[in-house]
Design a protein around this motif. Structure first.
Motif, PDB file in Angstrom:
ATOM      1  N   SER A   1       0.827  -1.206   0.000  1.00  0.00           N
ATOM      2  CA  SER A   1       0.000   0.000   0.000  1.00  0.00           C
ATOM      3  C   SER A   1       0.863   1.258   0.000  1.00  0.00           C
ATOM      4  N   ILE A   2       0.376   2.299  -0.634  1.00  0.00           N
ATOM      5  CA  ILE A   2       1.114   3.570  -0.566  1.00  0.00           C
ATOM      6  C   ILE A   2       0.880   4.264   0.777  1.00  0.00           C
ATOM      7  N   TRP A   3      -0.144   3.832   1.507  1.00  0.00           N
ATOM      8  CA  TRP A   3      -0.444   4.493   2.790  1.00  0.00           C
ATOM      9  C   TRP A   3       0.399   3.864   3.888  1.00  0.00           C
ATOM     10  N   LYS A   4       1.232   4.667   4.484  1.00  0.00           N
ATOM     11  CA  LYS A   4       2.133   4.151   5.527  1.00  0.00           C
ATOM     12  C   LYS A   4       1.543   4.508   6.887  1.00  0.00           C
ATOM     13  N   TRP A   5       0.609   3.681   7.333  1.00  0.00           N
ATOM     14  CA  TRP A   5      -0.150   4.023   8.544  1.00  0.00           C
ATOM     15  C   TRP A   5       0.723   4.140   9.781  1.00  0.00           C
ATOM     16  N   GLN A   6       1.765   3.301   9.842  1.00  0.00           N
ATOM     17  CA  GLN A   6       2.637   3.369  11.029  1.00  0.00           C
ATOM     18  C   GLN A   6       3.300   4.737  11.150  1.00  0.00           C
ATOM     19  N   GLU A   7       3.644   5.300   9.997  1.00  0.00           N
ATOM     20  CA  GLU A   7       4.416   6.552  10.019  1.00  0.00           C
ATOM     21  C   GLU A   7       3.535   7.782  10.251  1.00  0.00           C
ATOM     22  N   LEU A   8       2.273   7.634   9.949  1.00  0.00           N
ATOM     23  CA  LEU A   8       1.365   8.781  10.046  1.00  0.00           C
ATOM     24  C   LEU A   8       0.959   9.002  11.507  1.00  0.00           C
ATOM     25  N   PRO A   9       0.611  10.169  11.930  1.00  0.00           N
ATOM     26  CA  PRO A   9       0.494  11.375  11.103  1.00  0.00           C
ATOM     27  C   PRO A   9       1.786  12.196  11.007  1.00  0.00           C
ATOM     28  N   GLU A  10       2.836  11.779  11.750  1.00  0.00           N
ATOM     29  CA  GLU A  10       4.013  12.654  11.786  1.00  0.00           C
ATOM     30  C   GLU A  10       4.718  12.715  10.436  1.00  0.00           C
ATOM     31  N   ARG A  11       4.950  11.537   9.860  1.00  0.00           N
ATOM     32  CA  ARG A  11       5.680  11.552   8.593  1.00  0.00           C
ATOM     33  C   ARG A  11       4.717  11.448   7.419  1.00  0.00           C
ATOM     34  N   ILE A  12       4.819  12.435   6.556  1.00  0.00           N
ATOM     35  CA  ILE A  12       3.961  12.467   5.373  1.00  0.00           C
ATOM     36  C   ILE A  12       4.837  12.064   4.188  1.00  0.00           C
ATOM     37  N   ASP A  13       4.602  10.917   3.658  1.00  0.00           N
ATOM     38  CA  ASP A  13       5.382  10.469   2.510  1.00  0.00           C
ATOM     39  C   ASP A  13       5.158  11.443   1.342  1.00  0.00           C
ATOM     40  N   PRO A  14       6.234  11.951   0.752  1.00  0.00           N
ATOM     41  CA  PRO A  14       6.069  12.903  -0.363  1.00  0.00           C
ATOM     42  C   PRO A  14       5.234  12.325  -1.503  1.00  0.00           C
ATOM     43  N   ARG A  15       5.170  11.007  -1.521  1.00  0.00           N
ATOM     44  CA  ARG A  15       4.412  10.368  -2.587  1.00  0.00           C
ATOM     45  C   ARG A  15       2.924  10.724  -2.537  1.00  0.00           C
ATOM     46  N   TYR A  16       2.412  11.020  -1.352  1.00  0.00           N
ATOM     47  CA  TYR A  16       0.978  11.333  -1.249  1.00  0.00           C
ATOM     48  C   TYR A  16       0.618  12.528  -2.135  1.00  0.00           C
ATOM     49  N   GLU A  17       1.535  13.476  -2.181  1.00  0.00           N
ATOM     50  CA  GLU A  17       1.220  14.659  -2.976  1.00  0.00           C
ATOM     51  C   GLU A  17       1.256  14.337  -4.472  1.00  0.00           C
ATOM     52  N   ASP A  18       2.198  13.514  -4.871  1.00  0.00           N
ATOM     53  CA  ASP A  18       2.232  13.131  -6.290  1.00  0.00           C
ATOM     54  C   ASP A  18       0.989  12.332  -6.664  1.00  0.00           C
ATOM     55  N   TYR A  19       0.545  11.539  -5.724  1.00  0.00           N
ATOM     56  CA  TYR A  19      -0.698  10.779  -5.921  1.00  0.00           C
ATOM     57  C   TYR A  19      -1.868  11.748  -6.115  1.00  0.00           C
ATOM     58  N   ALA A  20      -1.903  12.769  -5.269  1.00  0.00           N
ATOM     59  CA  ALA A  20      -2.989  13.752  -5.355  1.00  0.00           C
ATOM     60  C   ALA A  20      -2.950  14.482  -6.699  1.00  0.00           C
ATOM     61  N   ARG A  21      -1.751  14.847  -7.121  1.00  0.00           N
ATOM     62  CA  ARG A  21      -1.620  15.545  -8.414  1.00  0.00           C
ATOM     63  C   ARG A  21      -2.166  14.679  -9.538  1.00  0.00           C
ATOM     64  N   ALA A  22      -1.762  13.417  -9.527  1.00  0.00           N
ATOM     65  CA  ALA A  22      -2.191  12.518 -10.606  1.00  0.00           C
ATOM     66  C   ALA A  22      -3.713  12.414 -10.625  1.00  0.00           C
ATOM     67  N   ASN A  23      -4.304  12.247  -9.465  1.00  0.00           N
ATOM     68  CA  ASN A  23      -5.763  12.121  -9.410  1.00  0.00           C
ATOM     69  C   ASN A  23      -6.447  13.404  -9.870  1.00  0.00           C
ATOM     70  N   ALA A  24      -5.970  14.524  -9.361  1.00  0.00           N
ATOM     71  CA  ALA A  24      -6.606  15.786  -9.737  1.00  0.00           C
ATOM     72  C   ALA A  24      -6.488  16.012 -11.244  1.00  0.00           C
ATOM     73  N   SER A  25      -5.393  15.575 -11.818  1.00  0.00           N
ATOM     74  CA  SER A  25      -5.180  15.827 -13.251  1.00  0.00           C
ATOM     75  C   SER A  25      -6.215  15.120 -14.103  1.00  0.00           C
ATOM     76  N   ILE A  26      -6.875  14.097 -13.564  1.00  0.00           N
ATOM     77  CA  ILE A  26      -7.902  13.395 -14.332  1.00  0.00           C
ATOM     78  C   ILE A  26      -9.282  13.560 -13.699  1.00  0.00           C
ATOM     79  N   GLY A  27      -9.374  14.498 -12.769  1.00  0.00           N
ATOM     80  CA  GLY A  27     -10.704  14.853 -12.262  1.00  0.00           C
ATOM     81  C   GLY A  27     -11.221  14.008 -11.121  1.00  0.00           C
ATOM     82  N   ILE A  28     -10.393  13.151 -10.537  1.00  0.00           N
ATOM     83  CA  ILE A  28     -10.859  12.355  -9.397  1.00  0.00           C
ATOM     84  C   ILE A  28     -10.959  13.260  -8.176  1.00  0.00           C
ATOM     85  N   ASN A  29     -12.103  13.238  -7.503  1.00  0.00           N
ATOM     86  CA  ASN A  29     -12.295  14.177  -6.393  1.00  0.00           C
ATOM     87  C   ASN A  29     -12.551  13.507  -5.048  1.00  0.00           C
ATOM     88  N   GLY A  30     -12.342  12.191  -4.983  1.00  0.00           N
ATOM     89  CA  GLY A  30     -12.499  11.524  -3.697  1.00  0.00           C
ATOM     90  C   GLY A  30     -11.765  10.205  -3.685  1.00  0.00           C
TER      91      GLY A  30
END
Ligand code: BDP
Length: 726
Positions: A202-231
């Protein structure tokens, strides 16, 4: 010595000429590499000398940053983000403007990759706050819409023009989503595994959260937003109660914080038994006041932590999951209780219809039998989420008979992007055509033209809400999807969720140009491979409407001989019903009569082997081996023809792919080429397993010109059994 030195120098030079970093696929379709054509680049540069972002919205700021980043890469020049006052009237640039009065109606022009414009008819998404407009005003390009999200979508559409090398001059583009909730469903578990995931953990690293935010989450968000995914639903439908604890809600909130600037809301799958598991109650009965209070209180807590929380996804009384039926209640009782818990909060309940317990008859009919009688009984915040077909994400299914049969309930469409039954991340299968086939299917609910798309976008019955979900194929693999071409499935889902009138072929071309190459002949070849790939997969695995004959549990490779399982409807023989007479599941009035769940026009067309499309034949008919089909061949010969030509077509895919080698990144090319070799080896498994096994019933020879398999049925059984070993 000199010679040796020269050789060394040449080696160095050669190394320097190679791109320093091979394309590992991480950047997906958002590569933003420099536009190679200098004159086109100069044209783009002239139109994009500055960016102005008018307004304070957080998503608007994301839009401006993304535009700047994209232009920087594509134009190879830095483009300043200015405020109004700094704008120089002699220069031309791009203005992002939130306009509260903008009404981007569904009279939508979508410039597609070939530059053609389409005019779409009205839809339920009329005047969506997410719709955007791009117009040329006073020499500048103005992107406008009512919300920051609208502008973000507009920016990605604008960048897409550049990424696919379309002209910017006099650009006029209007686009509005036809479906309101456009969600990815992650089937990710708290321990980092992904149910039916084939792209790593999984890309979600639950053990590390909430302190460490994997930079990948933002790239994931960009990719989704670029194709209109909103949830995004962050966790598996076979849900853990963990996510509803304050401990985990803080983690979820941290993820929500990364996704929010991209216009994406988070949702959670909930475990029906949560009030018992973490609430200390003795029951999860939806009519019990304490249970109701528990959910209401917990929901309030969620909204305190995540003010824009999207809502709940529920798998209940399905495959052993708990649910309201455990207390003698029905799905509506359960869903409505959660809707009440949501109260005034802006959220939705997405209640899945993937159930197969009712009655003892044909599994095909069971979801319908449980849900159809509940039409009109669901609260307004509830959407019922229905898989594309009645069985389970098979390579080809007729559309689910619930579509068109629950007019008073908003029905969401659920499709699978992870290739559970479609060769995992090994086989190249582009799913655009599969999704589109379902969307375009005519339910005839209100006469001809009552497509699944119109049911789902809400326009057929004028529903206020509408939704679509794709089960994600994303994991922690560097390239996100394991198979590099799996990215196209993520991409196509988003594009079709936004606008189901787009053609999968145009989407494939768009993706190819943004992701793999701009070279026209290569784009054509790759697009062809993508477009054919799904029907090729169907041919070598489950032609003519065969279904559910794959390996047990794993759902990989063939196992048509599977006779025993925990439930009869988990075996293969339940579905193919091969015997000395013939093959296929009789779902006519003479058989299970599942056909009766469809509108009369379909009942009639699919009810007769003469008019039933060959692709659906064995879904609805048990036909004699010698029966002459519309193709002119007897059933047995047609079946063999499809298995053989299907497997051979993988060689065609290999040749097409080999030919584009000079136009595609070397590392990526080699990766796909190797996977295509596996695909062919396994297509031969499928072919040999199925023709040899079914031959034990048909007792007919393999028709000319096809060679007999070189291995025996026993040998192929042994081969695929290895994959079933623990
Ligand atoms: C089936 C999968 C199973 C899922 C189920 C579902 O095999 O892992 O949990 O669907 O959709 O296809 O709930």
């Amino acid at each position: 010595m000199l010679l040796r030195f020269t050789f060394f120098f040449l080696l160095l030079l050669a190394a320097a000429m190679q791109p320093s970093v091979a394309d590992d696929g991480y950047r997906l379709w958002l590569k933003y590499d420099r536009v190679a054509d200098a004159s086109l680049r100069a044209q783009y540069q002239a139109s994009a000398q500055f960016i102005v972002a008018e307004g304070q919205d957080v998503v608007l700021r994301t839009a401006a940053a993304e535009l700047q980043r994209g232009l920087q890469g594509l134009l190879d020049q830095s483009v300043p983000v200015l405020n109004q006052a700094e704008k120089n009237s002699t220069k031309r640039g791009i203005i992002l403007r939130i306009d509260p009065t903008a009404n981007v109606s569904a009279q939508t022009n979508t410039a597609n990759v070939s530059g053609k414009k389409k005019t779409n008819s009205a839809s339920a998404a009329k005047g969506s706050p997410e719709g955007f407009q791009i117009a040329t005003q006073g020499g500048n390009l103005v992107v406008s819409g009512r919300s920051g999200a609208a502008l973000l979508y507009g920016v990605f559409a604008l960048l897409r023009q550049l990424q696919t090398r379309q002209p910017l001059a006099n650009l006029a583009l209007t686009s509005s989503p036809r479906i309101q909730y456009r969600l990815l469903n992650h089937w990710d578990n708290p321990n980092g595994t992904v149910e039916r995931g084939y792209a790593g953990s999984s890309i979600w690293k639950w053990q590390e959260l909430p302190e460490r935010i994997d930079p990948r989450y933002e790239d994931y968000a960009r990719a989704n937003a670029s194709i209109g995914i909103n949830g995004v639903v962050l966790n598996n439908v076979n849900a853990s109660a963990r996510y509803l604890t304050p401990e985990y809600l803080r983690k979820v909130a941290a993820v929500a914080g990364v996704l929010r600037p991209y216009g994406i809301r988070v949702y959670l799958s909930v475990l029906w038994a949560a009030p018992k598991v973490i609430g200390g109650l003795t029951t999860s009965d939806p009519l019990n006041p304490q249970v109701q209070q528990w959910w209401a209180h917990r929901t309030d807590e969620i909204y305190k932590t995540i003010p824009d929380f999207g809502g709940f996804l529920v798998k209940a009384n399905s495959e052993g999951e708990p649910g309201p039926q455990d207390y003698g209640r029905n799905h509506a009782d359960g869903a409505n209780m959660l809707a009440r818990a949501l109260g005034q909060h802006d959220g939705a309940v997405m209640w899945r219809a993937f159930v197969y317990q009712a009655g003892s008859g044909d599994r095909f009919k069971q979801a319908y039998e449980e849900f159809q009688p509940l039409d009109g009984k669901f609260a307004p915040k509830v959407l019922v989420q229905v898989k594309n077909g009645p069985i389970d994400f098979q390579a080809r299914e007729p559309f689910h008979p619930l579509f068109g049969a629950m007019p008073r309930t908003p029905l969401m469409l659920e499709v699978q992007l992870t290739q559970e039954y479609l060769g995992f991340a090994t086989h190249l299968v582009y799913l655009g055509p599969l999704i589109k086939e379902c969307l375009m299917a005519d339910t005839y609910a209100k006469g001809p033209g009552s497509t699944v798309a119109k049911v789902v976008d809400g326009s057929l019955e004028n529903h206020a809400v509408s939704g679509i979900a794709g089960v994600a194929n994303i994991g922690a693999d560097r390239n996100w999807t394991g198979h590099p071409v799996g990215q196209a499935n993520w991409y196509a889902f988003g594009r079709l969720a936004w606008d189901h009138t787009l053609s999968p072929a145009a989407i494939a071309e768009e993706w190819t140009r943004m992701t793999l190459t701009q070279e026209p002949a290569a784009v054509r070849s790759i697009t062809q491979v993508l477009n054919e790939s799904r029907s090729i997969y169907v041919r070598y695995t489950t032609p003519l409407g065969l279904h559910h004959i794959m390996g047990q549990n794993l759902h990989y490779g063939p196992e048509p001989w599977l006779t025993k399982s925990a439930r009869p409807d988990w075996t293969a023989i339940y579905y193919h019903r091969a015997d000395s007479v013939g093959l296929g599941f009789d779902r006519t009035a003479m058989g299970s009569n599942a056909l009766a769940l469809y509108a009369p026009a379909l009942r009639q067309r699919w009810g007769s082997p003469a008019t039933c499309p060959p692709d659906f034949l064995l879904w609805f008919h048990h036909l004699p081996w010698g029966q002459k089909l519309s193709t002119g061949r007897p059933l047995w010969d047609e079946l063999c023809t499809r298995y053989y030509t299907g497997a051979d077509s993988v060689l065609w895919m290999q040749r097409q792919w080999a030919a584009v080698q000079p136009a595609v990144d070397a590392e990526l090319h080699a990766d796909v080429a190797a996977r295509l070799q596996v695909q062919h080896r396994e297509a031969l498994w499928w072919r040999d397993a199925c023709v040899l096994y079914f031959q034990t019933f048909s007792r007919r020879p393999i028709p000319a010109p096809f060679p007999k398999p070189i291995r025996s049925l026993a040998e192929i059984k042994e081969q695929v059994a290895i994959y079933q070993l623990r």
